[in-house]
Design a protein around this motif. Structure first.
Motif, PDB file in Angstrom:
ATOM      1  N   THR A   1       0.833  -1.198   0.000  1.00  0.00           N
ATOM      2  CA  THR A   1       0.000   0.000   0.000  1.00  0.00           C
ATOM      3  C   THR A   1       0.872   1.255   0.000  1.00  0.00           C
ATOM      4  O   THR A   1       0.672   2.169  -0.811  1.00  0.00           O
ATOM      5  CB  THR A   1      -0.942   0.006   1.224  1.00  0.00           C
ATOM      6  OG1 THR A   1      -1.760  -1.160   1.171  1.00  0.00           O
ATOM      7  CG2 THR A   1      -1.813   1.242   1.252  1.00  0.00           C
TER       8      THR A   1
ATOM      9  N   HIS B   1     -10.031   3.447  -5.577  1.00  0.00           N
ATOM     10  CA  HIS B   1      -8.961   2.445  -5.477  1.00  0.00           C
ATOM     11  C   HIS B   1      -8.045   2.744  -4.295  1.00  0.00           C
ATOM     12  O   HIS B   1      -7.716   1.846  -3.513  1.00  0.00           O
ATOM     13  CB  HIS B   1      -8.169   2.389  -6.790  1.00  0.00           C
ATOM     14  CG  HIS B   1      -7.194   1.253  -6.833  1.00  0.00           C
ATOM     15  ND1 HIS B   1      -7.578  -0.032  -7.158  1.00  0.00           N
ATOM     16  CD2 HIS B   1      -5.858   1.205  -6.583  1.00  0.00           C
ATOM     17  CE1 HIS B   1      -6.513  -0.829  -7.093  1.00  0.00           C
ATOM     18  NE2 HIS B   1      -5.461  -0.104  -6.760  1.00  0.00           N
TER      19      HIS B   1
ATOM     20  N   GLY C   1      -8.050   0.578  -0.816  1.00  0.00           N
ATOM     21  CA  GLY C   1      -6.756  -0.014  -0.458  1.00  0.00           C
ATOM     22  C   GLY C   1      -6.330   0.348   0.961  1.00  0.00           C
ATOM     23  O   GLY C   1      -5.856  -0.504   1.723  1.00  0.00           O
TER      24      GLY C   1
ATOM     25  N   GLN D   1     -10.566  -4.627  -5.995  1.00  0.00           N
ATOM     26  CA  GLN D   1      -9.318  -3.881  -6.213  1.00  0.00           C
ATOM     27  C   GLN D   1      -8.561  -4.423  -7.422  1.00  0.00           C
ATOM     28  O   GLN D   1      -7.936  -3.663  -8.152  1.00  0.00           O
ATOM     29  CB  GLN D   1      -8.417  -3.959  -4.976  1.00  0.00           C
ATOM     30  CG  GLN D   1      -8.833  -3.086  -3.821  1.00  0.00           C
ATOM     31  CD  GLN D   1      -8.623  -1.614  -4.085  1.00  0.00           C
ATOM     32  OE1 GLN D   1      -9.457  -0.970  -4.697  1.00  0.00           O
ATOM     33  NE2 GLN D   1      -7.530  -1.083  -3.620  1.00  0.00           N
TER      34      GLN D   1
ATOM     35  N   THR E   1     -10.274  -2.841 -10.480  1.00  0.00           N
ATOM     36  CA  THR E   1      -9.993  -1.406 -10.625  1.00  0.00           C
ATOM     37  C   THR E   1      -8.506  -1.151 -10.860  1.00  0.00           C
ATOM     38  O   THR E   1      -8.142  -0.223 -11.578  1.00  0.00           O
ATOM     39  CB  THR E   1     -10.487  -0.592  -9.412  1.00  0.00           C
ATOM     40  OG1 THR E   1      -9.808  -1.043  -8.227  1.00  0.00           O
ATOM     41  CG2 THR E   1     -11.989  -0.732  -9.232  1.00  0.00           C
TER      42      THR E   1
END
Length: 156
Positions: A76, A95, A99, A141, A144
């Motif tokens: 991340t 997104h 996340g 995720q 995307t």
């Protein structure tokens, strides 16, 4: 302010986060499998329990969970860092926000481990709920993220 990194490196940096996250998704699915096996072991009896215990799923699940937590946090942060390096800003959108939320979910889930070891069923059910939610968000995720990658590739 964009960093002074050669363009060729900046271009390839765009792909580190997605590759890492796809590997993490695969590892997450294995963690789900090992968690289900831990649950089966807990409720099994006799020979079935003996066979499941030999699989050492509890240890595997715990170790994989630790790897997932560390990789999710660094992935991340890395994804955000690469975006900032390449664009001089972060794009605050679904997104990124999902996340960050997933990183919080996995940290909370891992923090429940000591309570689960002490036999707290509410912690176990919360852990399962958080992780099932995490797997669902991870799938979203992935979709995307691929849309973002396709946009980046179209600009190359």
């Amino acid at each position: 302010m964009p960093m002074d990194i050669p363009e060729s490196i900046k271009t390839w940096l765009n792909f580190v986060h997605p590759v890492l996250m796809w590997l993490l998704l695969a590892l997450t699915l294995y963690a789900l499998y090992s968690g289900i096996q831990v649950r089966r072991t807990r409720s099994a009896e006799g020979e079935t329990k003996k066979e499941l215990v030999k699989g050492k799923f509890r240890i595997k699940h715990y170790q994989i969970g630790s790897i997932l937590l560390a990789t999710m946090v660094f992935g991340t942060i890395g994804g955000m860092a690469v975006t900032y390096i390449n664009n001089g800003k972060l794009f605050v959108g679904p997104h990124l926000l999902v996340g960050l939320g997933m990183t919080g979910l996995i940290a909370t889930s891992a923090a429940l481990a000591p309570l689960m070891q002490n036999g707290r069923d509410w912690a176990r059910y919360t852990h399962i709920t958080l992780n099932v939610t995490l797997v669902g968000l991870f799938g979203w995720q992935a979709v995307t993220g691929m849309e973002i990658i396709l946009r980046i590739i179209s600009k190359l």
